[in-house]
Write a protein that holds these residues in place. Structure first.
Motif, PDB file in Angstrom:
ATOM      1  N   CYS A   1       0.848  -1.195   0.000  1.00 15.66           N
ATOM      2  CA  CYS A   1       0.000   0.000   0.000  1.00 15.66           C
ATOM      3  C   CYS A   1       0.882   1.243   0.000  1.00 15.66           C
ATOM      4  N   LYS A   2       0.327   2.339  -0.459  1.00 16.14           N
ATOM      5  CA  LYS A   2       1.058   3.604  -0.446  1.00 16.14           C
ATOM      6  C   LYS A   2       0.989   4.201   0.957  1.00 16.14           C
ATOM      7  N   LEU A   3       2.143   4.628   1.460  1.00 12.47           N
ATOM      8  CA  LEU A   3       2.241   5.048   2.853  1.00 12.47           C
ATOM      9  C   LEU A   3       1.923   6.523   3.079  1.00 12.47           C
ATOM     10  N   ASN A   4       2.030   7.343   2.048  1.00 11.95           N
ATOM     11  CA  ASN A   4       2.007   8.795   2.255  1.00 11.95           C
ATOM     12  C   ASN A   4       0.824   9.500   1.596  1.00 11.95           C
ATOM     13  N   LEU A   5      -0.267   8.801   1.388  1.00 11.77           N
ATOM     14  CA  LEU A   5      -1.448   9.432   0.810  1.00 11.77           C
ATOM     15  C   LEU A   5      -2.165  10.275   1.864  1.00 11.77           C
ATOM     16  N   PHE A   6      -2.819  11.342   1.409  1.00 14.43           N
ATOM     17  CA  PHE A   6      -3.543  12.236   2.307  1.00 14.43           C
ATOM     18  C   PHE A   6      -5.038  11.954   2.283  1.00 14.43           C
ATOM     19  N   ASP A   7      -5.685  12.124   3.445  1.00 14.50           N
ATOM     20  CA  ASP A   7      -7.148  12.127   3.473  1.00 14.50           C
ATOM     21  C   ASP A   7      -7.628  13.538   3.171  1.00 14.50           C
ATOM     22  N   ASN A   8      -8.922  13.813   3.324  1.00 13.84           N
ATOM     23  CA  ASN A   8      -9.414  15.142   2.945  1.00 13.84           C
ATOM     24  C   ASN A   8      -9.076  16.225   3.967  1.00 13.84           C
ATOM     25  N   ASP A   9      -8.420  15.851   5.068  1.00 13.24           N
ATOM     26  CA  ASP A   9      -7.873  16.836   6.012  1.00 13.24           C
ATOM     27  C   ASP A   9      -6.364  16.985   5.832  1.00 13.24           C
ATOM     28  N   ASN A  10      -5.875  16.458   4.714  1.00 14.94           N
ATOM     29  CA  ASN A  10      -4.434  16.493   4.421  1.00 14.94           C
ATOM     30  C   ASN A  10      -3.605  15.822   5.510  1.00 14.94           C
TER      31      ASN A  10
END
Length: 312
Positions: free
Chosen positions: A91-100
């Motif tokens: 999985c990608k470790l550094n993705l942001f949610d909608n709160d960054n």
């Protein structure tokens, strides 16, 4: 100050996922079943078997309505076995949610130390910033959690990173009156003269709150009483502005004591003067405008009620 972390956001509608009596860690997501697919629900609940099944039909980095991946949800809820499984499945470790916020930020914010360790060991970036410019190290301050902060620093977190208000983790820790983590940061080499956007130093922030124990720690690590902010105000001025006139006077006396000590140090016959300087104390607890005692008896030496600045 805590507004920058987005705590306490609630939405109306369907009850949160799981039992209403189940406690949630600070900063945890407010989850609604209708917003989650099977994979995300399984990750949030820590159901590893269902996560395995879910990955047969869904991508490991699939997003929900709030842009969260399964890794975000597993980290926020402390499901280390699910985090390990997702990481092992690339999985990608550094993705942001909608709160960054990245999964690492959520693990730190929710005090999930095992998840923090797993992510860092597999290369998660500790220096990403959220929408307010806060890094994972800023988020560790509010806990406060020195062991998580230690992990972050061991993996090259920037100890003097500034958020959008110009606050470093040290400045934030002082504003939160977190003595243990303040001293921890200073021991690790944090800039004692770091400045926010208004030019305020940690010492000015401590003085504005009349926090005697923090003032002593900062002075011990070399904080300069003479520094000025963008308005030309010093720590002494901040003490006066916020109603701690006696503290301002004592800071002024400390400056005089320090200057005398520096002058005496250049004099080979100054032994008597130096001995006198070492007796300087920051005496009584600070009081507010109404005379209420603040931080009564708070010192770095147990059971003492006077903060001695001699020997700094």
């Amino acid at each position: 100050m805590k507004r920058i972390f987005g705590f306490g956001r609630k939405r109306k509608g369907q009850p949160p996922l799981g039992s209403a009596s189940t406690p949630h860690p600070a900063g945890a997501y407010d989850l609604r079943q209708k917003d989650l697919g099977k994979l995300h629900r399984a990750a949030a609940c820590g159901d590893l078997a269902q996560v395995r099944q879910g990955l047969k039909k869904h991508g490991v980095d699939e997003r929900d309505k709030a842009e969260r991946t399964p890794l975000h949800l597993a980290c926020a809820n402390g499901h280390a076995d699910v985090v390990t499984y997702l990481v092992e499945n690339k999985c990608k470790l550094n993705l942001f949610d909608n709160d960054n916020k990245s999964p690492l930020m959520k693990a730190v914010q929710c005090q999930q130390e095992k998840c923090v360790a797993i992510l860092l060991e597999h290369g998660a970036d500790p220096n990403l910033a959220d929408a307010d410019g806060n890094t994972a190290l800023h988020l560790a301050v509010v806990s406060p959690n020195t062991s998580v902060a230690e992990l972050l620093l061991e993996h090259n977190a920037n100890i003097d990173a500034q958020n959008k208000e110009g606050c470093t983790p040290l400045l934030l820790a002082v504003s939160e009156h977190q003595e243990e983590i303040v001293e921890f940061f200073l021991k690790k080499g944090a800039d004692v003269h770091a400045r926010d956007q208004c030019g305020r130093t940690p010492l000015m922030t401590a003085a504005s709150g009349g926090v005697l124990n923090l003032i002593k720690v900062l002075l011990h690590y070399g904080a300069d009483v003479s520094h000025k902010d963008t308005n030309g105000w010093t720590a002494e001025d901040y003490a006066v502005i916020h109603g701690y006139s006696s503290l301002s006077k004592q800071l002024s006396e400390y400056t005089d004591w320090k200057n005398m000590g520096e002058a005496s140090a250049s004099d080979a016959h100054s032994t008597q003067h130096q001995a006198g300087a070492c007796d300087f104390t920051l005496g009584a607890p600070a009081t507010d405008r109404g005379g209420r005692i603040l931080n009564h008896g708070v010192t770095l030496e147990e059971n003492q009620h006077v903060i001695s600045l001699g020997g700094l």
